[in-house]
Write a protein that holds these residues in place. Structure first.
Motif, PDB file in Angstrom:
ATOM      1  N   THR A 197      22.306  -8.447  -2.735  1.00 39.25           N
ATOM      2  CA  THR A 197      21.620  -9.436  -1.898  1.00 39.25           C
ATOM      3  C   THR A 197      22.406  -9.664  -0.608  1.00 39.25           C
ATOM      4  O   THR A 197      21.837  -9.673   0.487  1.00 39.25           O
ATOM      5  CB  THR A 197      21.459 -10.773  -2.662  1.00 39.25           C
ATOM      6  OG1 THR A 197      20.888 -10.492  -3.922  1.00 39.25           O
ATOM      7  CG2 THR A 197      20.608 -11.760  -1.912  1.00 39.25           C
ATOM      8  N   TRP A 220      14.872   1.389   3.695  1.00 39.56           N
ATOM      9  CA  TRP A 220      13.748   0.496   3.993  1.00 39.56           C
ATOM     10  C   TRP A 220      14.168  -0.620   4.962  1.00 39.56           C
ATOM     11  O   TRP A 220      13.464  -0.904   5.926  1.00 39.56           O
ATOM     12  CB  TRP A 220      13.168  -0.091   2.699  1.00 39.56           C
ATOM     13  CG  TRP A 220      11.947  -0.909   2.993  1.00 39.56           C
ATOM     14  CD1 TRP A 220      10.691  -0.433   3.232  1.00 39.56           C
ATOM     15  CD2 TRP A 220      11.895  -2.332   3.140  1.00 39.56           C
ATOM     16  NE1 TRP A 220       9.843  -1.485   3.508  1.00 39.56           N
ATOM     17  CE2 TRP A 220      10.553  -2.658   3.454  1.00 39.56           C
ATOM     18  CE3 TRP A 220      12.821  -3.355   3.027  1.00 39.56           C
ATOM     19  CZ2 TRP A 220      10.121  -3.963   3.661  1.00 39.56           C
ATOM     20  CZ3 TRP A 220      12.401  -4.663   3.240  1.00 39.56           C
ATOM     21  CH2 TRP A 220      11.067  -4.956   3.551  1.00 39.56           C
ATOM     22  N   ILE A 221      15.335  -1.225   4.722  1.00 41.02           N
ATOM     23  CA  ILE A 221      15.764  -2.326   5.597  1.00 41.02           C
ATOM     24  C   ILE A 221      16.044  -1.798   7.013  1.00 41.02           C
ATOM     25  O   ILE A 221      15.685  -2.432   7.999  1.00 41.02           O
ATOM     26  CB  ILE A 221      17.000  -3.055   5.007  1.00 41.02           C
ATOM     27  CG1 ILE A 221      16.593  -3.802   3.747  1.00 41.02           C
ATOM     28  CG2 ILE A 221      17.610  -4.027   6.023  1.00 41.02           C
ATOM     29  CD1 ILE A 221      17.735  -4.425   2.977  1.00 41.02           C
ATOM     30  N   THR A 222      16.641  -0.621   7.103  1.00 40.31           N
ATOM     31  CA  THR A 222      16.881  -0.049   8.436  1.00 40.31           C
ATOM     32  C   THR A 222      15.546   0.210   9.148  1.00 40.31           C
ATOM     33  O   THR A 222      15.383  -0.138  10.317  1.00 40.31           O
ATOM     34  CB  THR A 222      17.709   1.259   8.334  1.00 40.31           C
ATOM     35  OG1 THR A 222      18.815   1.030   7.478  1.00 40.31           O
ATOM     36  CG2 THR A 222      18.207   1.715   9.692  1.00 40.31           C
ATOM     37  N   ARG A 244      12.700  -1.221   8.644  1.00 42.61           N
ATOM     38  CA  ARG A 244      11.949  -2.454   8.903  1.00 42.61           C
ATOM     39  C   ARG A 244      12.618  -3.336   9.955  1.00 42.61           C
ATOM     40  O   ARG A 244      11.946  -3.900  10.811  1.00 42.61           O
ATOM     41  CB  ARG A 244      11.808  -3.205   7.565  1.00 42.61           C
ATOM     42  CG  ARG A 244      11.153  -4.566   7.618  1.00 42.61           C
ATOM     43  CD  ARG A 244       9.642  -4.435   7.795  1.00 42.61           C
ATOM     44  NE  ARG A 244       9.009  -5.733   7.851  1.00 42.61           N
ATOM     45  CZ  ARG A 244       9.008  -6.520   8.916  1.00 42.61           C
ATOM     46  NH1 ARG A 244       9.608  -6.130  10.014  1.00 42.61           N
ATOM     47  NH2 ARG A 244       8.403  -7.693   8.887  1.00 42.61           N
ATOM     48  N   TYR A 245      13.962  -3.452   9.892  1.00 40.25           N
ATOM     49  CA  TYR A 245      14.640  -4.422  10.760  1.00 40.25           C
ATOM     50  C   TYR A 245      15.483  -3.790  11.862  1.00 40.25           C
ATOM     51  O   TYR A 245      16.006  -4.498  12.721  1.00 40.25           O
ATOM     52  CB  TYR A 245      15.534  -5.354   9.918  1.00 40.25           C
ATOM     53  CG  TYR A 245      14.726  -6.199   8.963  1.00 40.25           C
ATOM     54  CD1 TYR A 245      14.112  -7.372   9.393  1.00 40.25           C
ATOM     55  CD2 TYR A 245      14.522  -5.792   7.651  1.00 40.25           C
ATOM     56  CE1 TYR A 245      13.332  -8.128   8.527  1.00 40.25           C
ATOM     57  CE2 TYR A 245      13.751  -6.548   6.779  1.00 40.25           C
ATOM     58  CZ  TYR A 245      13.162  -7.709   7.235  1.00 40.25           C
ATOM     59  OH  TYR A 245      12.378  -8.454   6.383  1.00 40.25           O
ATOM     60  N   LEU A 296      16.732   0.607  -0.566  1.00 38.58           N
ATOM     61  CA  LEU A 296      16.862  -0.554   0.331  1.00 38.58           C
ATOM     62  C   LEU A 296      17.604  -0.200   1.623  1.00 38.58           C
ATOM     63  O   LEU A 296      17.285  -0.729   2.687  1.00 38.58           O
ATOM     64  CB  LEU A 296      17.578  -1.703  -0.387  1.00 38.58           C
ATOM     65  CG  LEU A 296      16.705  -2.470  -1.385  1.00 38.58           C
ATOM     66  CD1 LEU A 296      17.543  -3.435  -2.206  1.00 38.58           C
ATOM     67  CD2 LEU A 296      15.577  -3.221  -0.669  1.00 38.58           C
ATOM     68  N   GLU A 297      18.587   0.710   1.540  1.00 39.67           N
ATOM     69  CA  GLU A 297      19.313   1.099   2.756  1.00 39.67           C
ATOM     70  C   GLU A 297      18.324   1.662   3.786  1.00 39.67           C
ATOM     71  O   GLU A 297      18.372   1.327   4.964  1.00 39.67           O
ATOM     72  CB  GLU A 297      20.390   2.159   2.437  1.00 39.67           C
ATOM     73  CG  GLU A 297      21.559   1.628   1.659  1.00 39.67           C
ATOM     74  CD  GLU A 297      22.350   0.539   2.371  1.00 39.67           C
ATOM     75  OE1 GLU A 297      22.884   0.813   3.462  1.00 39.67           O
ATOM     76  OE2 GLU A 297      22.442  -0.587   1.833  1.00 39.67           O
ATOM     77  N   ILE A 332      19.787  -7.296   7.431  1.00 38.52           N
ATOM     78  CA  ILE A 332      18.594  -7.909   8.044  1.00 38.52           C
ATOM     79  C   ILE A 332      19.034  -8.841   9.180  1.00 38.52           C
ATOM     80  O   ILE A 332      18.481  -8.807  10.278  1.00 38.52           O
ATOM     81  CB  ILE A 332      17.770  -8.674   6.988  1.00 38.52           C
ATOM     82  CG1 ILE A 332      17.163  -7.688   5.987  1.00 38.52           C
ATOM     83  CG2 ILE A 332      16.678  -9.517   7.639  1.00 38.52           C
ATOM     84  CD1 ILE A 332      16.521  -8.329   4.760  1.00 38.52           C
ATOM     85  N   SER A 352      28.330  -7.045   4.781  1.00 40.53           N
ATOM     86  CA  SER A 352      27.734  -5.865   4.120  1.00 40.53           C
ATOM     87  C   SER A 352      28.799  -5.112   3.330  1.00 40.53           C
ATOM     88  O   SER A 352      28.508  -4.553   2.263  1.00 40.53           O
ATOM     89  CB  SER A 352      27.023  -4.959   5.121  1.00 40.53           C
ATOM     90  OG  SER A 352      27.919  -4.087   5.751  1.00 40.53           O
ATOM     91  N   SER A 402      22.055  -6.681   1.754  1.00 37.02           N
ATOM     92  CA  SER A 402      20.726  -6.585   2.367  1.00 37.02           C
ATOM     93  C   SER A 402      20.520  -7.693   3.399  1.00 37.02           C
ATOM     94  O   SER A 402      20.003  -7.442   4.496  1.00 37.02           O
ATOM     95  CB  SER A 402      19.641  -6.679   1.292  1.00 37.02           C
ATOM     96  OG  SER A 402      19.781  -5.615   0.396  1.00 37.02           O
ATOM     97  N   SER A 443      20.425  -7.004  12.177  1.00 40.92           N
ATOM     98  CA  SER A 443      19.328  -6.146  12.684  1.00 40.92           C
ATOM     99  C   SER A 443      19.831  -5.031  13.602  1.00 40.92           C
ATOM    100  O   SER A 443      20.570  -4.160  13.162  1.00 40.92           O
ATOM    101  CB  SER A 443      18.218  -6.992  13.316  1.00 40.92           C
ATOM    102  OG  SER A 443      18.691  -7.703  14.426  1.00 40.92           O
TER     103      SER A 443
END
Ligand SMILES: C[S@@+](CC[C@H](N)C(=O)[O-])C[C@H]1O[C@@H](n2cnc3c(N)ncnc32)[C@H](O)[C@@H]1O
Length: 290
Positions: free
Chosen positions: A184, A121-123, A125-126, A118-119, A191, A224, A187, A194
């Motif tokens: 949660t 993927w979120i970076t 993506r966002y 997730l670290e 997000i 975070s 993340s 951003s």
């Protein structure tokens, strides 16, 4: 007697008998114009060539930058390994759960795997301008590696020698709830912030950097960190590791206490009174860190 002679752009009246000097003047004008045009054209072409070379140089530099920082082959490899470990640990967890055995150990590995995925993927993506191979947070330092390795060792030893003590359900349930809450929150914070979020504390304010005080940032200044703090403690409760629960709590508290002070020094420099006011109205919610 006068005569009307057409020059390049306008009609001029010249005295009779003065044609030759008029023509030679015109010819040298035309020659000057041609050479000026050629000069302009040459300059134009040179500029075009220069622009094209600059463009190619920039493309090459961008390609090298992307390759060095994003390392797509490594990203693919890291993701594949994370996916395989996640699938295997979930399968092991399900089997051990059914057998009434210690399912928490593979569960812990699954949550660690999901965290690192997730670290990145979120970076990506966002916050795509900041994504690098380091966004997986695998290179988190030796202490990070030692902490998680010790947790696995403690869990394995205690399960082997005092298995019965690990069969409670309340503590793992509380631990699991904290893990879900912490992951949660972290993340959602990444997000929401951003492009204002970065894994590394920035020392210089970018023009685009804006102070975020809304969403999850409206009830804690460091969502975070708060999320990670409770996620990590939750993992140790889930494992029912008494030593690591105390160890993680002390180490993480000290780590975030120092980090928040350091980070806020820069945030106050960047945003001045706005940050000071934000600090007055919004706490961290990490126990004993104002
Ligand atoms: C790892 S992020 C952590 C952000 C925040 N401390 C949290 O726990 O959600 C660190 C970067 O976020 C930036 N940052 C922290 N709080 C911020 C805020 N409220 N608004 C904008 N940027 C912030 C800092 O400049 C720092 O470079």
């Amino acid at each position: 007697m006068t005569s009307t002679i057409s020059s390049t752009s306008q009609e001029k009246t010249v005295p009779a008998g003065d044609y030759s000097s008029h023509f030679s003047a015109n010819i040298s004008n035309i020659a000057a114009e041609i050479s000026a045009n050629n000069y302009q054209r040459e300059n134009f072409l040179r500029q075009r060539l220069h622009d094209k070379q600059q463009q190619q140089k920039m493309q090459a530099e961008r390609y090298i930058y992307n390759y060095v920082n994003h390392q797509p082959d490594q990203v693919a490899l890291h993701s594949a390994i994370l996916g395989i470990v996640l699938a295997l640990s979930l399968a092991a967890m399900a089997r051990l759960w059914k057998a009434g055995s210690y399912f928490q150990l593979p569960g812990y590995i699954a949550s660690l795997t999901a965290f690192h995925f997730l670290e990145y993927w979120i970076t990506a993506r966002y916050n795509p301008t900041k994504v690098t191979i380091d966004s997986f947070l695998f290179r988190n330092g030796t202490s990070y590696f030692i902490a998680h390795a010790s947790a696995i060792v403690e869990a394995s030893i205690e399960w082997t020698f005092f298995g019965d003590l690990k069969k409670h359900i309340i503590l793992p349930a509380i631990g699991f709830a904290l893990m879900v809450f912490g992951q949660t929150l972290r993340s959602v914070a990444m997000i929401h912030a951003s492009s204002n979020f970065s894994h590394i504390i920035v020392h210089q304010k970018a023009d685009s950097h804006q102070l975020v005080t809304t969403g999850v940032y409206s009830f804690t200044r460091h969502p975070s960190y708060l999320g990670y703090f409770w996620w990590a403690i939750g993992t140790q409760l889930f494992l029912m590791n008494p030593v690591a629960t105390v160890g993680f709590t002390i180490i993480l508290w000290r780590f975030f206490n120092n980090r928040i002070r350091y980070e806020e020094k820069f945030l106050t420099e960047f945003f001045g009174d706005k940050y000071i006011d934000y600090k007055k109205t919004t706490g961290t919610l990490i126990p004993f860190i104002k």
